[in-house]
Design a protein around this motif. Structure first.
Motif, PDB file in Angstrom:
ATOM      1  N   TYR A 155       0.837  -1.201   0.000  1.00  9.93           N
ATOM      2  CA  TYR A 155       0.000   0.000   0.000  1.00  9.93           C
ATOM      3  C   TYR A 155       0.870   1.248   0.000  1.00  9.93           C
ATOM      4  N   LEU A 176      -3.478  10.486  10.864  1.00  7.18           N
ATOM      5  CA  LEU A 176      -2.141  10.771  10.341  1.00  7.18           C
ATOM      6  C   LEU A 176      -2.036  12.229   9.890  1.00  7.18           C
ATOM      7  N   MET A 181      -0.524   4.316   1.017  1.00  7.37           N
ATOM      8  CA  MET A 181      -0.957   4.883   2.291  1.00  7.37           C
ATOM      9  C   MET A 181      -1.082   3.717   3.262  1.00  7.37           C
ATOM     10  N   CYS A 182      -0.110   3.596   4.134  1.00 11.14           N
ATOM     11  CA  CYS A 182      -0.089   2.441   5.028  1.00 11.14           C
ATOM     12  C   CYS A 182       0.420   2.828   6.407  1.00 11.14           C
ATOM     13  N   THR A 183       0.251   1.915   7.327  1.00 10.41           N
ATOM     14  CA  THR A 183       0.788   2.108   8.674  1.00 10.41           C
ATOM     15  C   THR A 183       2.300   1.926   8.614  1.00 10.41           C
ATOM     16  N   SER A 184       2.959   2.206   9.712  1.00 10.13           N
ATOM     17  CA  SER A 184       4.413   2.044   9.758  1.00 10.13           C
ATOM     18  C   SER A 184       4.833   0.585   9.578  1.00 10.13           C
ATOM     19  N   LYS A 199      -2.611  -1.870   5.568  1.00 11.20           N
ATOM     20  CA  LYS A 199      -3.557  -0.958   4.940  1.00 11.20           C
ATOM     21  C   LYS A 199      -3.966   0.146   5.909  1.00 11.20           C
ATOM     22  N   CYS A 200      -3.946   1.368   5.436  1.00  9.64           N
ATOM     23  CA  CYS A 200      -4.339   2.523   6.232  1.00  9.64           C
ATOM     24  C   CYS A 200      -5.832   2.769   6.013  1.00  9.64           C
ATOM     25  N   THR A 201      -6.603   2.712   7.083  1.00 11.77           N
ATOM     26  CA  THR A 201      -8.038   2.967   6.988  1.00 11.77           C
ATOM     27  C   THR A 201      -8.282   4.469   6.885  1.00 11.77           C
ATOM     28  N   ASN A 238      -7.498   5.975  10.213  1.00 12.50           N
ATOM     29  CA  ASN A 238      -6.048   6.092  10.438  1.00 12.50           C
ATOM     30  C   ASN A 238      -5.456   7.224   9.614  1.00 12.50           C
ATOM     31  N   PHE A 239      -5.944   7.371   8.388  1.00  8.18           N
ATOM     32  CA  PHE A 239      -5.436   8.418   7.501  1.00  8.18           C
ATOM     33  C   PHE A 239      -5.767   9.800   8.074  1.00  8.18           C
TER      34      PHE A 239
END
Length: 132
Positions: A55, A73, A57-60, A64-66, A69-70
């Motif tokens: 992805y 961020l 746009m993803c977490t560290s 997958k970044c929801t 979460n986005f």
């Protein structure tokens, strides 16, 4: 592989396009194809080579970044020293106010609204309040 991206948003670096199929106003605007500038393609290719996450746009951890979460961020990235926050809605308002306040043509306004996933009237009534 084509079935893996059916109904999903994806990035095609070879065509330099972002294909959006699943987003807030998808029922109104359908699949959207956004051309990506060469400078951004270069950055994305470097990111892919360095991290090899599935992805953009993803977490560290590369997950997958929801949308939640986005949003968090963005709020964290735009945090101020005084503790106040700026979220995605304010970021959109500032962007539209800056763009529309710079004397854009109606064609440019329409193109900007399309890229942002809303109409020109929504840009004026919802996002351009900073110029009113």
């Amino acid at each position: 592989e084509e079935n893996d991206i059916e109904g999903k948003n994806y990035l095609c670096l070879t065509k330099k396009q972002l294909i959006l199929k699943k987003y807030k106003t998808e029922h109104q605007y359908g699949t959207r194809i956004i051309d990506i500038p060469d400078e951004l393609v270069s950055v994305l290719k470097e990111f892919k080579q360095k991290y090899n996450f599935p992805y953009v746009m993803c977490t560290s951890k590369g997950e997958k970044c929801t949308s939640s979460n986005f949003g968090k961020l963005i709020t964290k990235a735009l945090g101020r020293k005084d503790g106040s926050t700026t979220g995605s809605q304010m970021l959109r308002k500032c962007f539209v106010a800056e763009k529309y306040g710079s004397g854009m043509s109606n064609e440019e306004k329409s193109k900007t609204a399309t890229i942002m996933g809303h109409s020109v009237s929504v840009a004026y009534t919802v996002y351009n309040k900073l110029n009113n």
